[in-house]
Write a protein that holds these residues in place. Structure first.
Motif, PDB file in Angstrom:
ATOM      1  N   ILE A  11       1.062  -1.227   0.102  1.00 38.75           N
ATOM      2  CA  ILE A  11      -0.028  -0.129   0.169  1.00 38.75           C
ATOM      3  C   ILE A  11       0.818   1.193  -0.097  1.00 38.75           C
ATOM      4  CG2 ILE A  11      -1.652   1.288   1.571  1.00 38.75           C
ATOM      5  CD1 ILE A  11      -2.696  -1.459   2.303  1.00 38.75           C
ATOM      6  N   GLU A  14       2.196   1.878  -3.377  1.00 43.05           N
ATOM      7  CA  GLU A  14       1.249   2.242  -4.157  1.00 43.05           C
ATOM      8  C   GLU A  14       0.842   3.776  -4.144  1.00 43.05           C
ATOM      9  OE1 GLU A  14      -0.936  -2.181  -4.752  1.00 43.05           O
ATOM     10  OE2 GLU A  14      -1.750  -0.796  -3.467  1.00 43.05           O
ATOM     11  N   GLN A  22       0.307  11.910  -9.756  1.00 41.74           N
ATOM     12  CA  GLN A  22      -0.411  13.194  -9.405  1.00 41.74           C
ATOM     13  C   GLN A  22       0.408  14.414  -9.714  1.00 41.74           C
ATOM     14  OE1 GLN A  22      -2.014  12.313  -5.502  1.00 41.74           O
ATOM     15  NE2 GLN A  22      -3.920  11.288  -6.256  1.00 41.74           N
ATOM     16  N   PRO A 157     -12.088   5.384   2.049  1.00 44.51           N
ATOM     17  CA  PRO A 157     -12.607   5.908   0.983  1.00 44.51           C
ATOM     18  C   PRO A 157     -13.774   6.888   1.295  1.00 44.51           C
ATOM     19  CG  PRO A 157     -13.311   3.616   1.122  1.00 44.51           C
ATOM     20  CD  PRO A 157     -12.294   3.935   2.215  1.00 44.51           C
ATOM     21  N   GLU A 158     -14.356   6.863   2.442  1.00 44.95           N
ATOM     22  CA  GLU A 158     -15.571   7.843   2.577  1.00 44.95           C
ATOM     23  C   GLU A 158     -15.368   9.119   3.254  1.00 44.95           C
ATOM     24  OE1 GLU A 158     -18.459   5.614   4.930  1.00 44.95           O
ATOM     25  OE2 GLU A 158     -19.775   7.410   5.300  1.00 44.95           O
ATOM     26  N   PHE A 161     -12.672  13.279   2.161  1.00 45.13           N
ATOM     27  CA  PHE A 161     -13.150  14.969   1.851  1.00 45.13           C
ATOM     28  C   PHE A 161     -14.111  15.245   2.694  1.00 45.13           C
ATOM     29  CE2 PHE A 161     -11.239  13.088  -2.125  1.00 45.13           C
ATOM     30  CZ  PHE A 161     -10.461  14.249  -2.549  1.00 45.13           C
ATOM     31  N   ASN A 239     -19.560  13.709   8.462  1.00 43.81           N
ATOM     32  CA  ASN A 239     -19.517  14.004   6.948  1.00 43.81           C
ATOM     33  C   ASN A 239     -20.842  14.561   6.360  1.00 43.81           C
ATOM     34  OD1 ASN A 239     -17.924  13.835   4.482  1.00 43.81           O
ATOM     35  ND2 ASN A 239     -19.005  11.896   4.208  1.00 43.81           N
ATOM     36  N   ARG A 244     -20.554  22.822   5.549  1.00 43.69           N
ATOM     37  CA  ARG A 244     -19.410  23.135   4.398  1.00 43.69           C
ATOM     38  C   ARG A 244     -19.521  24.284   4.096  1.00 43.69           C
ATOM     39  NH1 ARG A 244     -17.530  17.934   2.485  1.00 43.69           N
ATOM     40  NH2 ARG A 244     -18.192  16.389   3.639  1.00 43.69           N
TER      41      ARG A 244
ATOM     42  N   GLY B  89     -17.473  15.813   0.099  1.00 40.64           N
ATOM     43  CA  GLY B  89     -17.337  14.324   0.526  1.00 40.64           C
ATOM     44  C   GLY B  89     -18.727  13.605   0.612  1.00 40.64           C
ATOM     45  N   TYR B  92     -20.045  10.184  -0.921  1.00 37.45           N
ATOM     46  CA  TYR B  92     -19.186   8.746  -0.530  1.00 37.45           C
ATOM     47  C   TYR B  92     -20.195   8.148   0.492  1.00 37.45           C
ATOM     48  CZ  TYR B  92     -15.146  10.976  -2.950  1.00 37.45           C
ATOM     49  OH  TYR B  92     -14.184  11.405  -3.799  1.00 37.45           O
ATOM     50  N   ASP B 117      -8.861  11.383  -9.503  1.00 38.51           N
ATOM     51  CA  ASP B 117      -8.082  11.040  -8.413  1.00 38.51           C
ATOM     52  C   ASP B 117      -9.016  10.456  -7.359  1.00 38.51           C
ATOM     53  OD1 ASP B 117      -5.096  11.263  -8.901  1.00 38.51           O
ATOM     54  OD2 ASP B 117      -5.939  13.125  -9.710  1.00 38.51           O
ATOM     55  N   GLN B 118     -10.305  10.962  -7.744  1.00 37.79           N
ATOM     56  CA  GLN B 118     -11.333  10.461  -6.748  1.00 37.79           C
ATOM     57  C   GLN B 118     -12.195   9.173  -6.908  1.00 37.79           C
ATOM     58  OE1 GLN B 118     -11.085  13.803  -7.766  1.00 37.79           O
ATOM     59  NE2 GLN B 118     -10.069  14.260  -5.603  1.00 37.79           N
ATOM     60  N   PHE B 121     -11.842   6.184  -4.627  1.00 34.25           N
ATOM     61  CA  PHE B 121     -12.718   6.198  -3.621  1.00 34.25           C
ATOM     62  C   PHE B 121     -14.065   5.913  -3.827  1.00 34.25           C
ATOM     63  CE2 PHE B 121      -9.445   9.449  -1.905  1.00 34.25           C
ATOM     64  CZ  PHE B 121      -8.878   8.416  -1.160  1.00 34.25           C
ATOM     65  N   ARG B 124     -14.889   2.199  -4.191  1.00 34.80           N
ATOM     66  CA  ARG B 124     -14.744   1.628  -2.864  1.00 34.80           C
ATOM     67  C   ARG B 124     -16.161   1.948  -2.253  1.00 34.80           C
ATOM     68  NH1 ARG B 124     -10.716   1.040   1.010  1.00 34.80           N
ATOM     69  NH2 ARG B 124     -11.902  -0.994   1.168  1.00 34.80           N
ATOM     70  N   CYS B 125     -16.734   2.957  -2.436  1.00 30.61           N
ATOM     71  CA  CYS B 125     -18.075   3.241  -1.647  1.00 30.61           C
ATOM     72  C   CYS B 125     -19.200   2.927  -2.242  1.00 30.61           C
ATOM     73  CB  CYS B 125     -17.921   4.940  -1.431  1.00 30.61           C
ATOM     74  SG  CYS B 125     -16.780   5.383  -0.252  1.00 30.61           S
ATOM     75  N   CYS B 144      -6.381   5.169 -12.739  1.00 30.69           N
ATOM     76  CA  CYS B 144      -6.859   5.764 -11.371  1.00 30.69           C
ATOM     77  C   CYS B 144      -7.917   5.159 -10.480  1.00 30.69           C
ATOM     78  CB  CYS B 144      -7.388   7.117 -12.011  1.00 30.69           C
ATOM     79  SG  CYS B 144      -6.222   8.350 -12.616  1.00 30.69           S
ATOM     80  N   PHE B 147      -5.352   2.471  -8.541  1.00 28.49           N
ATOM     81  CA  PHE B 147      -4.125   2.940  -7.815  1.00 28.49           C
ATOM     82  C   PHE B 147      -3.587   1.870  -6.676  1.00 28.49           C
ATOM     83  CE2 PHE B 147      -4.089   7.429  -9.535  1.00 28.49           C
ATOM     84  CZ  PHE B 147      -2.969   7.266 -10.231  1.00 28.49           C
ATOM     85  N   PHE B 148      -4.631   1.560  -5.918  1.00 25.43           N
ATOM     86  CA  PHE B 148      -4.229   0.615  -5.030  1.00 25.43           C
ATOM     87  C   PHE B 148      -4.858  -0.744  -5.115  1.00 25.43           C
ATOM     88  CE2 PHE B 148      -4.232   4.926  -3.269  1.00 25.43           C
ATOM     89  CZ  PHE B 148      -3.001   4.824  -2.491  1.00 25.43           C
ATOM     90  N   GLY B 151      -7.425  -2.098   0.152  1.00 25.05           N
ATOM     91  CA  GLY B 151      -7.514  -1.128   1.149  1.00 25.05           C
ATOM     92  C   GLY B 151      -7.516  -1.820   2.602  1.00 25.05           C
ATOM     93  N   ALA B 155     -15.464  -1.724   2.839  1.00 23.75           N
ATOM     94  CA  ALA B 155     -16.191  -0.790   2.172  1.00 23.75           C
ATOM     95  C   ALA B 155     -17.115  -1.836   1.307  1.00 23.75           C
ATOM     96  CB  ALA B 155     -15.315   0.307   1.300  1.00 23.75           C
TER      97      ALA B 155
END
Lengths: 550, 168
Positions: A11, A14, A22, A157-158, A161, A239, A244, B89, B92, B117-118, B121, B124-125, B144, B147-148, B151, B155
């Protein structure tokens, strides 16, 4: 200490490849600056006032000697030969070139280090007590739980952001809190319930910055197996419902306050009820596996060196002082916990040169099983030193500049890099720390004053944790001029309190005098045995106001 | 018509149109002869009319609460979740709720400010289709998305967190 297995290594590799890709796309103009921003922040890379700044993660403060040596080499090869220990137990480089950062991350990955999520609106480095695992008063070693949280939060992943940054801290001692958990987004206090089961008391919604708050308890006892599912529930509620629209109101503390802690807790419980029995519930095997990395080093069975130390401290006054202030008791007989204060007057708090990093690595190998911890007070801890070797260690560290015997005194200042380095700062902080250190250069006087937390931040973001300093200093900008506001009575420990603002701010050159007047009031008013904070809490802010603004 | 990316990175032509929320006083303007994704609350408001149609799906905005369609998700051939800003976010969490709590099994697509790049994610969601923002290079999507190779967390793509896989 945790050691990567093949999964972690893969990981990490990667991640480096992803960031290289990027960075290349950013440099080629395929990513707009605002699109690259969160990606580089989640890899620790800031663009700062003078140069980029790279914040390297030190999970829960633990570092091995080989990692220190690699950090030293990186500062030499890619930077200006020094690094900075931060109040997040992280390490910062101040001058890396943007295009070198993927190579730096690759070098870090080779020694099982990274810069993942050291910035950005995601779950940040989890912090804990630097004395974890070596003190006698902890409920259990918190580091395995920090590592469990680290893995769970890495590239979640969740939650990559979120509305804002998110910080978790864990404390395991009943007597003290060196991790300042109540001023974190989530603070976890390890506890045992009546049945003797291990778990956590959960604080949510503490934090500093513009709206400082002490985090209320939203759950008295969370069984250890439920750690991740419950964190997931808290984060999901945040979240979805965190604000926001305004970045100053986006922290979870604002949501908790708006809903009330009770209503927030109900929302979390409702969310958790759906996922508490999901496969993310921790298993005994999983906990045991991580705990196995944090077993005791190979302590030799030695007796307390009481007589020897008494003799040695009689002969060396400096050693005596250092022993009294920078050396703590250890759970194992014949051992001690040593804090090296990175607070030599004239050196910015937390700054270390490449050579010093290597010296610390050598000390770790020689005296402490090859490991050190960095503290949120920006010091370094050798956690497992034999008592009969303390004199030898002291003699080694004094010439290196980190033998100053001022731990927890007024000159053991917590200080952010401030306007000298940080693009966010409104004022310089390092020169203020230095001026106060110069004013209070008499160790005997400092010892007489006892423990005083002096915390300095160069702006509202409060990296220097000024709100929870017994004496807090905040740099403010008034029409382009730098001024400094003082707050009194803050604490980051079990009795966590946000300091109260004394009054109008002061010019930089007045700061040593102002602090001296505050100290005078304490000396006048204290009763025997009272700390600065005790006296402040008893007499209130008025006597300090009267003297300072007289 | 934009292309849509599948979970495996392959690209296919999109035959769904996203119908924006009508301005106040306006009514929903559903194009004829095309499949349409309409705001979820309006689908609910016109439930009698829309239910059972395989050419009408819904989209959620990031502040919407998917709970509003509880019990009705399986009737929808496609659900889209809008990312008004890639840094928002909330989508997600919405995706995980749809997949894991409400058991939604049909196509779940990410729309709006969807960047490369998202994508992983999103995958996975629980998103299995992505409409990339038009100025981004769709040919880089497959890389993209992957990439992994794994995880740490459970998820939607794996209900086994790494700690359980390590144990087996």
């Amino acid at each position: 200490m945790y050691v990567y297995d093949e999964h972690d290594r893969q990981i990490a590799a990667e991640r480096v490849a992803q960031f290289r890709d990027q960075t290349e796309r950013a440099l080629a103009g395929e990513l707009a600056e605002e699109e690259f921003l969160p990606l580089r922040l989640q890899n620790g890379l800031y663009v700062q006032r003078l140069a980029p700044m790279l914040r390297i993660a030190v999970p829960y403060g633990m570092l091995r000697a080989d990692q220190l040596r690699r950090l030293a080499r990186i500062t030499r090869d890619y930077d200006k030969g020094y690094a900075h220990f931060t109040t997040r137990q992280n390490v910062q480089l101040n001058w890396p070139a943007l295009e070198d950062v993927p190579d730096i991350l690759a070098e870090l990955a080779e020694v099982e280090m990274h810069a993942n999520q050291t910035s950005g609106n995601c779950i940040r480095n989890t912090t804990t007590d630097q004395f974890s695992g070596v003190q006698s008063d902890e409920i259990a070693d918190p580091r395995p739980y920090c590592e469990i949280i680290r893995q769970w939060s890495t590239f979640h992943p969740e939650f990559a952001f979120l509305p804002r940054k998110f910080k978790v801290a864990v404390n395991a001692s009943e007597k003290t809190d060196r991790a300042a958990i109540q001023v974190h987004d989530i603070g976890l206090q390890m506890v045992r319930n009546d049945a003797g089961d291990l778990g956590f008391r959960v604080h949510v919604g503490g934090g500093l910055g513009r709206t400082p708050m002490v985090g209320p308890v939203i759950r008295d006892f969370l069984p250890e197996a439920d750690l991740l599912t419950y964190l997931e529930a808290v984060l999901r509620v945040y979240n979805r419902y965190g604000r926001r629209d305004n970045k100053f109101k986006a922290r979870i503390k604002i949501l908790v306050k708006a809903l009330t802690p009770e209503a927030f807790a109900e929302k979390v419980e409702a969310e958790w009820s759906h996922i508490k029995d999901s496969p993310s519930r921790l298993t005994r095997d999983a906990i045991d596996r991580i705990q196995a990395y944090f077993t005791e080093p190979d302590y030799q069975s030695v007796d307390n060196a009481t007589e020897l130390l008494a003799e040695q401290r009689f002969e060396h006054r400096g050693f005596d002082q250092w022993l009294s202030h920078n050396v703590d008791t250890h759970k194992k007989p014949g051992h001690a916990i040593v804090t090296l204060t990175m607070k030599e007057t004239g050196t910015p708090p937390g700054d270390v040169t490449d050579r010093q990093l290597e010296q610390i690595a050598d000390l770790a190998d020689e005296f402490s099983f090859g490991e050190v911890r960095v503290t949120h007070q920006q010091n370094v801890v050798l956690a497992d030193v034999r008592q009969d070797r303390l004199l030898e260690l002291w003699q080694a560290v004094v010439p290196m500049g980190f033998g100053t015997a001022n731990l927890n005194t007024l000159t053991d200042v917590i200080c952010c890099p401030g306007g000298d380095f940080c693009a966010l700062a409104n004022a310089k902080s390092i020169p203020v720390a230095e001026a106060i250190q110069r004013r209070f250069d008499d160790l005997d006087f400092l010892y007489d004053l006892g423990n005083i937390d002096l915390n300095i931040s160069g702006c509202m973001n409060a990296c220097g944790h000024h709100h929870v300093g017994n004496i807090g200093v905040l740099g403010v900008d008034k029409k382009g001029q730098e001024f400094y506001q003082i707050s009194l009575g803050g604490s980051s420990h079990h009795d966590a309190t946000i300091g109260k603002i004394l009054g109008p701010s002061f010019a930089r050159e007045d700061m040593p005098d102002v602090v001296a007047k505050i100290i005078d009031v304490y000396v006048d008013k204290r009763t025997e045995e009272e700390t600065f904070l005790d006296t402040y809490r008893r007499v209130g802010i008025d006597p300090f106001k009267e003297r300072v603004y007289a | 018509m934009p292309d849509v990316i599948s979970q495996d990175g392959s690209i296919r032509q999109d035959d769904w149109i996203v119908v924006p929320r009508p301005a106040e006083g306006e009514s929903l303007d559903i194009p004829e002869q095309s499949k349409a994704l309409i705001p979820a609350d309006l689908w609910l408001a016109g439930y009698e009319h829309f239910t059972g149609r395989d050419d009408i799906g819904v989209w959620f905005d990031s502040h919407d609460e998917p709970e509003m369609l509880a019990g009705k998700f399986q009737e929808l051939p496609v659900i889209a979740v809008n990312f008004p800003k890639f840094s928002d976010g909330r989508g997600y969490s919405i995706a995980r709720l749809l997949r894991e709590r409400f058991g939604y099994a049909n196509e779940l697509r990410a729309i709006g400010d969807v960047l490369l790049d998202q994508l992983q994610f999103m995958k996975r969601c629980g998103f299995d289709a992505y409409v990339l923002r038009a100025d981004k290079d769709i040919n880089k999507a497959a890389r993209c998305l992957n990439f992994f190779s794994q995880g740490y967390q459970a998820a939607t793509d794996t209900d086994l967190p790494l700690f359980r896989r390590r144990a087996s």
